[in-house]
Design a protein around this motif. Structure first.
Motif, PDB file in Angstrom:
ATOM      1  N   SER A 176      37.487  23.766  34.378  1.00 33.40           N
ATOM      2  CA  SER A 176      37.464  22.445  34.757  1.00 33.40           C
ATOM      3  C   SER A 176      38.029  21.345  33.532  1.00 33.40           C
ATOM      4  O   SER A 176      38.098  20.003  34.052  1.00 33.40           O
ATOM      5  CB  SER A 176      35.906  22.195  35.094  1.00 33.40           C
ATOM      6  OG  SER A 176      35.157  22.317  33.968  1.00 33.40           O
ATOM      7  N   GLY A 177      38.090  22.074  32.477  1.00 34.35           N
ATOM      8  CA  GLY A 177      38.779  20.938  31.471  1.00 34.35           C
ATOM      9  C   GLY A 177      40.478  21.281  31.302  1.00 34.35           C
ATOM     10  O   GLY A 177      41.093  21.266  32.063  1.00 34.35           O
ATOM     11  N   SER A 178      40.526  20.834  29.982  1.00 36.83           N
ATOM     12  CA  SER A 178      41.998  20.881  29.495  1.00 36.83           C
ATOM     13  C   SER A 178      42.533  22.329  29.190  1.00 36.83           C
ATOM     14  O   SER A 178      41.697  23.120  29.036  1.00 36.83           O
ATOM     15  CB  SER A 178      42.060  20.018  28.132  1.00 36.83           C
ATOM     16  OG  SER A 178      41.374  20.712  27.094  1.00 36.83           O
ATOM     17  N   LEU A 179      43.900  22.394  28.982  1.00 40.69           N
ATOM     18  CA  LEU A 179      44.550  23.757  28.532  1.00 40.69           C
ATOM     19  C   LEU A 179      43.792  24.207  27.221  1.00 40.69           C
ATOM     20  O   LEU A 179      43.524  25.157  26.994  1.00 40.69           O
ATOM     21  CB  LEU A 179      45.953  23.593  28.535  1.00 40.69           C
ATOM     22  CG  LEU A 179      46.497  23.624  29.939  1.00 40.69           C
ATOM     23  CD1 LEU A 179      48.102  23.473  29.978  1.00 40.69           C
ATOM     24  CD2 LEU A 179      46.287  24.665  30.957  1.00 40.69           C
ATOM     25  N   ALA A 180      43.740  23.266  26.341  1.00 35.40           N
ATOM     26  CA  ALA A 180      43.251  23.608  25.054  1.00 35.40           C
ATOM     27  C   ALA A 180      41.732  23.974  25.230  1.00 35.40           C
ATOM     28  O   ALA A 180      41.391  25.144  24.490  1.00 35.40           O
ATOM     29  CB  ALA A 180      42.968  22.163  24.354  1.00 35.40           C
ATOM     30  N   ASP A 181      40.921  23.665  26.063  1.00 36.81           N
ATOM     31  CA  ASP A 181      39.483  24.191  26.437  1.00 36.81           C
ATOM     32  C   ASP A 181      39.738  25.485  26.925  1.00 36.81           C
ATOM     33  O   ASP A 181      39.107  26.465  26.517  1.00 36.81           O
ATOM     34  CB  ASP A 181      38.880  23.311  27.513  1.00 36.81           C
ATOM     35  CG  ASP A 181      38.332  21.842  26.699  1.00 36.81           C
ATOM     36  OD1 ASP A 181      38.229  21.679  25.715  1.00 36.81           O
ATOM     37  OD2 ASP A 181      38.308  21.060  27.695  1.00 36.81           O
ATOM     38  N   LEU A 182      40.596  25.823  27.865  1.00 33.52           N
ATOM     39  CA  LEU A 182      40.945  27.079  28.324  1.00 33.52           C
ATOM     40  C   LEU A 182      41.311  28.130  27.150  1.00 33.52           C
ATOM     41  O   LEU A 182      40.846  29.392  27.184  1.00 33.52           O
ATOM     42  CB  LEU A 182      41.829  27.146  29.432  1.00 33.52           C
ATOM     43  CG  LEU A 182      42.339  28.314  30.332  1.00 33.52           C
ATOM     44  CD1 LEU A 182      41.225  28.765  31.127  1.00 33.52           C
ATOM     45  CD2 LEU A 182      43.433  28.065  31.246  1.00 33.52           C
ATOM     46  N   ASP A 183      42.291  27.730  26.213  1.00 29.55           N
ATOM     47  CA  ASP A 183      42.789  28.557  25.258  1.00 29.55           C
ATOM     48  C   ASP A 183      41.481  29.171  24.489  1.00 29.55           C
ATOM     49  O   ASP A 183      41.438  30.386  24.346  1.00 29.55           O
ATOM     50  CB  ASP A 183      43.512  27.901  24.361  1.00 29.55           C
ATOM     51  CG  ASP A 183      44.960  27.797  25.071  1.00 29.55           C
ATOM     52  OD1 ASP A 183      45.435  28.508  25.944  1.00 29.55           O
ATOM     53  OD2 ASP A 183      45.679  26.530  24.209  1.00 29.55           O
ATOM     54  N   ALA A 184      40.511  28.240  24.208  1.00 24.07           N
ATOM     55  CA  ALA A 184      39.454  28.624  23.435  1.00 24.07           C
ATOM     56  C   ALA A 184      38.598  29.691  24.079  1.00 24.07           C
ATOM     57  O   ALA A 184      38.007  30.664  23.605  1.00 24.07           O
ATOM     58  CB  ALA A 184      38.604  27.602  22.902  1.00 24.07           C
ATOM     59  N   ARG A 185      38.378  29.450  25.477  1.00 22.75           N
ATOM     60  CA  ARG A 185      37.516  30.233  26.514  1.00 22.75           C
ATOM     61  C   ARG A 185      38.100  31.582  26.371  1.00 22.75           C
ATOM     62  O   ARG A 185      37.340  32.685  26.527  1.00 22.75           O
ATOM     63  CB  ARG A 185      37.189  29.464  27.767  1.00 22.75           C
ATOM     64  CG  ARG A 185      36.554  28.486  27.698  1.00 22.75           C
ATOM     65  CD  ARG A 185      35.814  27.778  28.856  1.00 22.75           C
ATOM     66  NE  ARG A 185      35.327  26.683  28.677  1.00 22.75           N
ATOM     67  CZ  ARG A 185      35.467  25.326  28.938  1.00 22.75           C
ATOM     68  NH1 ARG A 185      36.611  25.175  29.146  1.00 22.75           N
ATOM     69  NH2 ARG A 185      34.726  24.368  28.758  1.00 22.75           N
TER      70      ARG A 185
ATOM     71  N   GLY B 183      39.687  31.113  42.992  1.00 27.84           N
ATOM     72  CA  GLY B 183      40.414  30.475  44.095  1.00 27.84           C
ATOM     73  C   GLY B 183      41.433  30.011  43.713  1.00 27.84           C
ATOM     74  O   GLY B 183      41.718  29.529  42.591  1.00 27.84           O
ATOM     75  N   ILE B 184      42.135  29.625  44.911  1.00 24.83           N
ATOM     76  CA  ILE B 184      43.472  28.665  44.649  1.00 24.83           C
ATOM     77  C   ILE B 184      43.302  27.479  43.827  1.00 24.83           C
ATOM     78  O   ILE B 184      42.074  26.599  44.210  1.00 24.83           O
ATOM     79  CB  ILE B 184      44.034  28.353  46.099  1.00 24.83           C
ATOM     80  CG1 ILE B 184      45.530  27.821  45.940  1.00 24.83           C
ATOM     81  CG2 ILE B 184      43.138  27.336  46.999  1.00 24.83           C
ATOM     82  CD1 ILE B 184      46.135  27.676  47.304  1.00 24.83           C
ATOM     83  N   GLY B 185      44.151  27.404  42.880  1.00 24.22           N
ATOM     84  CA  GLY B 185      43.869  25.999  42.037  1.00 24.22           C
ATOM     85  C   GLY B 185      43.048  26.262  41.005  1.00 24.22           C
ATOM     86  O   GLY B 185      42.746  25.222  40.166  1.00 24.22           O
ATOM     87  N   SER B 186      42.199  27.536  40.753  1.00 23.23           N
ATOM     88  CA  SER B 186      41.401  27.536  39.769  1.00 23.23           C
ATOM     89  C   SER B 186      42.115  27.664  38.337  1.00 23.23           C
ATOM     90  O   SER B 186      41.201  27.472  37.212  1.00 23.23           O
ATOM     91  CB  SER B 186      40.458  28.867  40.134  1.00 23.23           C
ATOM     92  OG  SER B 186      41.464  29.852  40.161  1.00 23.23           O
ATOM     93  N   GLY B 187      43.203  28.278  38.398  1.00 24.46           N
ATOM     94  CA  GLY B 187      43.879  28.345  37.173  1.00 24.46           C
ATOM     95  C   GLY B 187      43.931  29.811  36.651  1.00 24.46           C
ATOM     96  O   GLY B 187      44.238  30.029  35.463  1.00 24.46           O
ATOM     97  N   LYS B 188      43.828  30.772  37.633  1.00 20.38           N
ATOM     98  CA  LYS B 188      43.644  32.080  37.234  1.00 20.38           C
ATOM     99  C   LYS B 188      44.773  32.657  36.844  1.00 20.38           C
ATOM    100  O   LYS B 188      44.798  33.496  35.781  1.00 20.38           O
ATOM    101  CB  LYS B 188      43.352  32.932  38.542  1.00 20.38           C
ATOM    102  CG  LYS B 188      43.330  34.424  38.502  1.00 20.38           C
ATOM    103  CD  LYS B 188      43.285  35.127  39.893  1.00 20.38           C
ATOM    104  CE  LYS B 188      44.094  34.377  41.032  1.00 20.38           C
ATOM    105  NZ  LYS B 188      45.498  34.721  40.628  1.00 20.38           N
ATOM    106  N   SER B 189      46.155  32.053  37.024  1.00 17.48           N
ATOM    107  CA  SER B 189      47.544  32.712  36.524  1.00 17.48           C
ATOM    108  C   SER B 189      47.510  32.319  35.244  1.00 17.48           C
ATOM    109  O   SER B 189      48.141  33.038  34.275  1.00 17.48           O
ATOM    110  CB  SER B 189      48.669  32.018  37.448  1.00 17.48           C
ATOM    111  OG  SER B 189      48.673  32.541  38.899  1.00 17.48           O
ATOM    112  N   GLU B 190      46.958  30.968  34.751  1.00 18.36           N
ATOM    113  CA  GLU B 190      47.047  30.552  33.388  1.00 18.36           C
ATOM    114  C   GLU B 190      46.249  31.481  32.552  1.00 18.36           C
ATOM    115  O   GLU B 190      46.478  31.892  31.492  1.00 18.36           O
ATOM    116  CB  GLU B 190      46.441  29.328  33.381  1.00 18.36           C
ATOM    117  CG  GLU B 190      47.323  28.192  33.821  1.00 18.36           C
ATOM    118  CD  GLU B 190      48.406  27.676  33.066  1.00 18.36           C
ATOM    119  OE1 GLU B 190      48.515  28.268  31.898  1.00 18.36           O
ATOM    120  OE2 GLU B 190      49.387  27.298  33.541  1.00 18.36           O
TER     121      GLU B 190
END
Length: 203
Positions: free
Chosen positions: A176-185, A9-16
């Motif tokens: 739902s967390g930081s960009l570092a968390d997202l990198d790992a996932r 959804g919008i704001g989920s960070g899909k583009s990241e």
């Protein structure tokens, strides 16, 4: 080739997530970018949008005023459906061309916000859903896109619910967390997708 449907959804960070997958070697087909291309000045798509919604959806230089069009369609499901009927077939045609041009062993990630809403889950080998709580998404949209909270909530209401998206997911990326968390996932997800693509191309 492994065909991956990426949604959120919008704001989920899909583009990241899409950006990080592209950095790791995925062929990313961005439905939002294609949706902009098919209504550029001079296209049949823009002409049809103007015929449907009027000259008021154009900027002074003849481009589509996305903010104005958004105000019209996101508050009216019937008008949103009419816009989708103009844009979506053109996006589907262009994305099929790009997918056909990808290498045989590629991980092709189709970045599509309305995958669930349009019943497209069955078109992909894997559906990846980027997820975050609504309050986190609203805060991001207000901060990053300059919308009011009510505008952000209206966009969320116009899309599938979190529950509907998660029900279609083969893989969920919690953002739902930081960009570092997202990198790992994303690194974990990419490893799984690349392994599956390798198995598919070896058959």
């Amino acid at each position: 080739m492994l065909r991956v449907g990426l949604t959120g959804g919008i704001g989920s960070g899909k583009s990241e997530v899409a950006r990080r997958l592209a950095d790791r070697g995925a062929v990313v087909i961005d439905a939002d970018r294609l949706a902009r291309e098919v209504v550029e000045p001079g296209t049949s798509g823009l002409a049809e949008v103007v015929a449907e919604f009027g000259e008021g959806v154009l900027t002074p230089d003849g481009r589509l005023d996305r903010g104005r069009l958004g105000e019209i369609v996101f508050a009216d499901a019937e008008r949103l459906a009419r816009l989708n009927a103009i844009v979506h077939p053109r996006v589907a045609e262009r994305s099929a061309e790009l997918m056909a041009a990808a290498p045989r062993d590629a991980v092709v990630v189709y970045d599509v916000p309305l995958l669930v809403e349009n019943g497209l889950a069955g078109d992909y080998d894997v559906v990846v859903v980027v997820d975050a709580p609504d309050d986190v998404r609203i805060a991001r949209v207000v901060t990053d896109r300059g919308m009011t909270e009510e505008q952000a909530r209206a966009r969320i209401r116009a899309q599938a619910s979190r529950r509907e998206r998660l029900a279609r997911a083969d893989v969920v990326v919690d953002n739902s967390g930081s960009l570092a968390d997202l990198d790992a996932r994303v690194a974990e997800v990419w490893a799984r997708l690349a392994e599956r693509a390798a198995h598919s191309s070896a058959r």
